[in-house]
Design a protein around this motif. Structure first.
Motif, PDB file in Angstrom:
ATOM      1  N   ARG A 214      43.594  32.746  39.455  1.00  0.00           N
ATOM      2  CA  ARG A 214      42.320  32.956  38.633  1.00  0.00           C
ATOM      3  C   ARG A 214      41.191  32.544  38.507  1.00  0.00           C
ATOM      4  O   ARG A 214      40.797  31.207  39.596  1.00  0.00           O
ATOM      5  CB  ARG A 214      42.753  33.141  37.026  1.00  0.00           C
ATOM      6  CG  ARG A 214      43.454  34.267  36.886  1.00  0.00           C
ATOM      7  CD  ARG A 214      43.545  33.688  35.552  1.00  0.00           C
ATOM      8  NE  ARG A 214      44.035  33.591  35.062  1.00  0.00           N
ATOM      9  CZ  ARG A 214      45.970  33.031  35.693  1.00  0.00           C
ATOM     10  NH1 ARG A 214      45.864  34.915  35.740  1.00  0.00           N
ATOM     11  NH2 ARG A 214      46.752  32.696  35.159  1.00  0.00           N
TER      12      ARG A 214
ATOM     13  N   SER B 148      39.305  38.852  36.522  1.00  0.00           N
ATOM     14  CA  SER B 148      39.065  37.557  37.765  1.00  0.00           C
ATOM     15  C   SER B 148      38.506  38.281  39.186  1.00  0.00           C
ATOM     16  O   SER B 148      40.086  38.068  39.782  1.00  0.00           O
ATOM     17  CB  SER B 148      39.089  36.076  37.423  1.00  0.00           C
ATOM     18  OG  SER B 148      39.491  35.828  38.242  1.00  0.00           O
TER      19      SER B 148
ATOM     20  N   PRO C 186      56.242  41.384  34.462  1.00  0.00           N
ATOM     21  CA  PRO C 186      54.810  41.750  33.786  1.00  0.00           C
ATOM     22  C   PRO C 186      54.196  43.153  34.340  1.00  0.00           C
ATOM     23  O   PRO C 186      55.084  43.693  34.816  1.00  0.00           O
ATOM     24  CB  PRO C 186      54.257  40.778  34.894  1.00  0.00           C
ATOM     25  CG  PRO C 186      55.018  39.267  35.505  1.00  0.00           C
ATOM     26  CD  PRO C 186      56.385  40.477  35.453  1.00  0.00           C
TER      27      PRO C 186
ATOM     28  N   ARG D 144      49.979  49.026  41.771  1.00  0.00           N
ATOM     29  CA  ARG D 144      51.530  48.625  41.226  1.00  0.00           C
ATOM     30  C   ARG D 144      52.266  49.272  40.955  1.00  0.00           C
ATOM     31  O   ARG D 144      53.559  49.100  41.364  1.00  0.00           O
ATOM     32  CB  ARG D 144      51.415  48.603  39.527  1.00  0.00           C
ATOM     33  CG  ARG D 144      50.298  47.675  38.816  1.00  0.00           C
ATOM     34  CD  ARG D 144      50.325  46.420  39.667  1.00  0.00           C
ATOM     35  NE  ARG D 144      51.178  45.305  38.709  1.00  0.00           N
ATOM     36  CZ  ARG D 144      52.338  44.199  38.706  1.00  0.00           C
ATOM     37  NH1 ARG D 144      52.142  43.484  39.449  1.00  0.00           N
ATOM     38  NH2 ARG D 144      53.593  44.110  38.052  1.00  0.00           N
TER      39      ARG D 144
ATOM     40  N   ASP E 100      53.270  39.864  31.350  1.00  0.00           N
ATOM     41  CA  ASP E 100      51.302  39.365  31.921  1.00  0.00           C
ATOM     42  C   ASP E 100      50.568  40.870  31.564  1.00  0.00           C
ATOM     43  O   ASP E 100      50.916  41.492  31.743  1.00  0.00           O
ATOM     44  CB  ASP E 100      51.266  38.859  33.451  1.00  0.00           C
ATOM     45  CG  ASP E 100      51.973  38.080  33.522  1.00  0.00           C
ATOM     46  OD1 ASP E 100      51.930  37.079  32.712  1.00  0.00           O
ATOM     47  OD2 ASP E 100      52.524  37.554  35.099  1.00  0.00           O
TER      48      ASP E 100
ATOM     49  N   GLN F 260      50.858  44.133  33.203  1.00  0.00           N
ATOM     50  CA  GLN F 260      49.923  44.200  33.427  1.00  0.00           C
ATOM     51  C   GLN F 260      48.657  45.275  32.850  1.00  0.00           C
ATOM     52  O   GLN F 260      47.757  45.128  32.467  1.00  0.00           O
ATOM     53  CB  GLN F 260      49.057  44.060  34.965  1.00  0.00           C
ATOM     54  CG  GLN F 260      49.951  43.889  36.155  1.00  0.00           C
ATOM     55  CD  GLN F 260      50.163  42.168  35.810  1.00  0.00           C
ATOM     56  OE1 GLN F 260      48.880  41.562  35.433  1.00  0.00           O
ATOM     57  NE2 GLN F 260      50.846  41.537  36.541  1.00  0.00           N
TER      58      GLN F 260
ATOM     59  N   LYS G 104      41.932  37.848  31.065  1.00  0.00           N
ATOM     60  CA  LYS G 104      40.688  38.732  32.347  1.00  0.00           C
ATOM     61  C   LYS G 104      40.108  38.680  33.098  1.00  0.00           C
ATOM     62  O   LYS G 104      40.507  37.889  34.169  1.00  0.00           O
ATOM     63  CB  LYS G 104      39.395  38.038  31.158  1.00  0.00           C
ATOM     64  CG  LYS G 104      38.766  38.030  29.409  1.00  0.00           C
ATOM     65  CD  LYS G 104      37.350  37.712  29.439  1.00  0.00           C
ATOM     66  CE  LYS G 104      36.994  35.868  29.321  1.00  0.00           C
ATOM     67  NZ  LYS G 104      36.024  35.334  29.910  1.00  0.00           N
TER      68      LYS G 104
ATOM     69  N   ARG H  76      38.846  38.088  42.589  1.00  0.00           N
ATOM     70  CA  ARG H  76      39.237  37.414  43.606  1.00  0.00           C
ATOM     71  C   ARG H  76      38.562  36.950  44.912  1.00  0.00           C
ATOM     72  O   ARG H  76      38.931  38.115  45.605  1.00  0.00           O
ATOM     73  CB  ARG H  76      40.445  37.175  43.638  1.00  0.00           C
ATOM     74  CG  ARG H  76      41.509  37.001  41.745  1.00  0.00           C
ATOM     75  CD  ARG H  76      41.372  35.214  41.226  1.00  0.00           C
ATOM     76  NE  ARG H  76      40.933  34.673  41.973  1.00  0.00           N
ATOM     77  CZ  ARG H  76      39.913  33.607  41.899  1.00  0.00           C
ATOM     78  NH1 ARG H  76      38.853  33.614  41.708  1.00  0.00           N
ATOM     79  NH2 ARG H  76      40.236  32.115  42.799  1.00  0.00           N
TER      80      ARG H  76
ATOM     81  N   GLN I 137      57.573  34.764  43.794  1.00  0.00           N
ATOM     82  CA  GLN I 137      56.842  35.226  43.378  1.00  0.00           C
ATOM     83  C   GLN I 137      56.917  36.533  42.877  1.00  0.00           C
ATOM     84  O   GLN I 137      56.420  37.702  41.681  1.00  0.00           O
ATOM     85  CB  GLN I 137      55.656  35.042  45.035  1.00  0.00           C
ATOM     86  CG  GLN I 137      54.457  34.820  44.493  1.00  0.00           C
ATOM     87  CD  GLN I 137      54.550  33.409  45.336  1.00  0.00           C
ATOM     88  OE1 GLN I 137      55.140  33.513  46.498  1.00  0.00           O
ATOM     89  NE2 GLN I 137      53.963  31.929  44.750  1.00  0.00           N
TER      90      GLN I 137
ATOM     91  N   PHE J 287      44.033  43.388  42.607  1.00  0.00           N
ATOM     92  CA  PHE J 287      43.177  42.497  42.041  1.00  0.00           C
ATOM     93  C   PHE J 287      43.993  40.796  42.525  1.00  0.00           C
ATOM     94  O   PHE J 287      43.666  39.426  42.201  1.00  0.00           O
ATOM     95  CB  PHE J 287      43.931  42.473  40.527  1.00  0.00           C
ATOM     96  CG  PHE J 287      45.450  42.128  40.436  1.00  0.00           C
ATOM     97  CD1 PHE J 287      45.842  41.072  40.178  1.00  0.00           C
ATOM     98  CD2 PHE J 287      46.020  43.358  39.471  1.00  0.00           C
ATOM     99  CE1 PHE J 287      47.030  41.571  39.468  1.00  0.00           C
ATOM    100  CE2 PHE J 287      46.711  43.337  39.316  1.00  0.00           C
ATOM    101  CZ  PHE J 287      48.105  42.900  39.111  1.00  0.00           C
TER     102      PHE J 287
HETATM  103  N1  SAM Z   1      54.175  38.552  40.614  1.00  0.00           N
HETATM  104  C1  SAM Z   1      53.830  39.183  39.524  1.00  0.00           C
HETATM  105  C2  SAM Z   1      54.077  40.393  39.725  1.00  0.00           C
HETATM  106  O1  SAM Z   1      53.594  40.666  40.071  1.00  0.00           O
HETATM  107  O2  SAM Z   1      54.169  40.835  38.212  1.00  0.00           O
HETATM  108  C3  SAM Z   1      52.894  38.197  39.396  1.00  0.00           C
HETATM  109  C4  SAM Z   1      52.723  36.523  40.002  1.00  0.00           C
HETATM  110  S1  SAM Z   1      50.684  36.161  39.499  1.00  0.00           S
HETATM  111  C5  SAM Z   1      51.379  34.729  40.350  1.00  0.00           C
HETATM  112  C6  SAM Z   1      50.217  35.644  38.150  1.00  0.00           C
HETATM  113  C7  SAM Z   1      49.711  36.901  36.612  1.00  0.00           C
HETATM  114  O3  SAM Z   1      48.596  36.064  36.868  1.00  0.00           O
HETATM  115  C8  SAM Z   1      50.243  38.066  37.102  1.00  0.00           C
HETATM  116  O4  SAM Z   1      51.167  39.232  36.916  1.00  0.00           O
HETATM  117  C9  SAM Z   1      47.946  38.445  36.600  1.00  0.00           C
HETATM  118  O5  SAM Z   1      48.957  39.000  35.272  1.00  0.00           O
HETATM  119  C10 SAM Z   1      48.444  37.388  36.962  1.00  0.00           C
HETATM  120  N2  SAM Z   1      46.432  37.338  37.572  1.00  0.00           N
HETATM  121  C11 SAM Z   1      46.852  37.905  39.307  1.00  0.00           C
HETATM  122  N3  SAM Z   1      45.483  37.585  39.814  1.00  0.00           N
HETATM  123  C12 SAM Z   1      44.763  37.751  38.797  1.00  0.00           C
HETATM  124  C13 SAM Z   1      42.997  38.244  38.576  1.00  0.00           C
HETATM  125  N4  SAM Z   1      42.672  38.549  39.298  1.00  0.00           N
HETATM  126  N5  SAM Z   1      42.759  38.398  37.630  1.00  0.00           N
HETATM  127  C14 SAM Z   1      43.429  38.069  36.356  1.00  0.00           C
HETATM  128  N6  SAM Z   1      44.372  37.520  35.926  1.00  0.00           N
HETATM  129  C15 SAM Z   1      45.000  37.321  37.440  1.00  0.00           C
END
Ligand code: SAM
Ligand code: SF4
Length: 450
Positions: free
Chosen positions: A51, A344, A270, A284, A310, A272, A342, A346, A206, A168
């Motif tokens: 993030r 974010s 997760p 997704r 998540d 989302q 929120k 990237r 991951q 994202f």
């Molecule tokens: N691989 C897992 C999945 O697909 O659900 C999650 C991996 S990620 C390391 C962990 C969490 O960070 C995600 O499930 C997502 O909710 C959050 N996340 C990842 N990118 C994000 C972004 N650009 N903005 C906000 N939250 C983010």
């Protein structure tokens, strides 16, 4: 003379695992762990890029490290400074440019070369080392055996990288393509962890349930088969896995939840968003109903299974109606716990190029979602009071005579018990709820089954 290494870990459990491996890699070349950066001969920041403001946080931390390094140099001593992890992978060249006192920058796929990099940095002060390629050799083949003493609850990375490219997410760019370790290698590491005192193992990836490792005989195993094999290790009482993707929950994994008593009834899955429109835009590749069906099948297989998730709010284009669908999904499923963020933007990810929602909208939605999730978590924790649950004691508590452990559902549980019970699974009657934990009384008569 023993040198000292300080490792600061940001982000996910995979980074916690990587940091432990880094400590083990530098132990044979004379570095003992240090609790502080002050006076350390080697400082490693193991960073997270998931993030925003990640890079800024690293640069601000580096400001403090630089002062410590300068102070050591005035005393004629040397501090080697390294930036590792996903910020290093994504912004390596920028770190070298903005913080030239950093001796080495390396990504998550290169840390097995740490001893060699430290030797190079020791020989040639002032010449920065940048290792952010995705090397052809498999990192795990070069890692040392785990330390002889393990945590009661240990982590074991079985899968890395991701090919899913959610719009994202930076992970496919920082951790690279999906890779699964061979099952025999995973089982051998798990045996060593148990021999070192681990009673619970959380296998990590991951996308841990995309695991498809080489089977010990021939062919491939998915996560369900691997978990089944791990339960055959004597002394391993509990298993968990994280983080899983809803698309990769297959029948073998559901059967594992049905059959394996060691597999704890708590699953981080997760989702989302609850809106099909947003889920499609996020790439997704599952719908909200797919998620509902998966949860239902898992609950049928293991009725006491609790879910965590998540959520991202304020994804580009998310309407009030889309957000409503997320609240509806949450209300329907009922989560024991959840993380919500929120959106974010990237760097270099597709969604970052889209028109962004105003910050106040994101804030309002996050507040509403977190309010609902908090209520569910409170209800889940309150329901534990009066029940008796098995607790794996992990370490001493804050007060004398107290231990802290985890319930099957990951609640931290505090109870009075002697230190000899660390590593034991004990039945505990839950008598109270604190904000994020439970308090209980050890049931001295019965022995816990898991
Ligand atoms: N691989 C897992 C999945 O697909 O659900 C999650 C991996 S990620 C390391 C962990 C969490 O960070 C995600 O499930 C997502 O909710 C959050 N996340 C990842 N990118 C994000 C972004 N650009 N903005 C906000 N939250 C983010
Ligand atoms: Fe990132 Fe998970 Fe999507 Fe992979 S599946 S891109 S790790 S959010």
């Amino acid at each position: 003379m023993t040198k000292r290494v300080f490792i600061k870990t940001y982000g996910c459990q995979m980074n916690v695992y990587d940091s432990a491996r880094m400590a083990e890699l530098v132990a044979p070349i004379g570095y003992a762990p240090s609790e502080t950066a002050t006076g350390a001969d080697l400082v490693i920041l193991n960073t997270c890029h998931i993030r925003e403001k990640a890079a800024e946080k690293v640069f601000s931390e580096l400001g403090g490290i630089r002062r410590l390094k300068d102070a050591m140099e005035k005393r004629g001593e040397r501090m080697i400074v390294a930036v590792a992890g996903c910020v290093a992978q994504a912004e390596g060249a920028e770190i070298m440019r903005r913080a030239p006192f950093v001796d080495m920058v390396f990504g998550p796929q290169s840390y097995h070369r740490l001893p060699e990099m430290v030797a190079r940095a020791t020989r040639a002060a002032g010449t920065g080392i940048l290792e952010t390629s995705f090397p052809a050799e498999a990192k795990f083949d070069y890692l040392p055996e785990p330390a002889s003493k393990s945590n009661v609850s240990a982590l074991l990375t079985i899968q890395e990288g991701c090919d899913k490219f959610c719009t994202f997410c930076v992970v496919p760019y920082t951790r690279g393509a999906e890779f699964s370790r061979p099952a025999a290698q995973v089982i051998a590491e798990a045996r060593q962890l148990v021999a070192g005192g681990a009673r619970e193992i959380t296998v990590l990836g991951q996308n841990v349930n995309a695991y498809h490792g080489e089977a010990p005989d021939s062919g491939e195993w998915g996560l369900g088969e691997l978990l089944r094999a791990l339960t055959r290790i004597p002394g391993l009482q509990r298993l968990r896995y994280t983080t899983s993707h809803p698309r990769d929950v297959d029948d073998a994994l559901i059967a594992a939840h049905r059959d394996l008593t060691q597999l704890m009834p708590f699953l981080h899955l997760p989702v989302q968003s609850g809106s099909d429109r947003v889920l499609a835009a996020m790439n997704r590749r599952h719908s909200a109903d797919d998620y509902r069906r998966t949860v239902q099948k898992l609950r049928e297989a293991r009725p006491d299974l609790a879910f965590s998730s998540d959520f991202i709010v304020g994804y580009p284009g998310e309407s009030d109606l889309d957000f409503r669908a997320t609240l509806d999904l949450v209300a329907e499923i009922g989560f024991a716990q959840a993380y919500s963020f929120k959106y974010s933007p990237r760097p270099a990810t597709p969604a970052s190029a889209e028109k962004q929602l105003p910050e106040p909208v994101k804030n309002e939605r996050l507040g509403a979602l977190q309010g609902l999730l908090r209520k569910q978590q409170r209800a889940f924790n309150d329901a534990a009071v009066g029940t008796t649950m098995s607790v794996l004691f992990e370490r001493p508590g804050r007060h004398a005579g107290q231990l802290v452990g985890r319930s099957p559902w990951l609640h931290p549980v505090h109870a009075d018990a002697g230190p000899e019970r660390i590593g034991e699974v004990v039945l505990v009657r839950i008598v109270g709820v604190r904000s994020n934990s439970l308090t209980g009384v050890v049931d001295g008569v019965r022995v816990a089954a898991q």
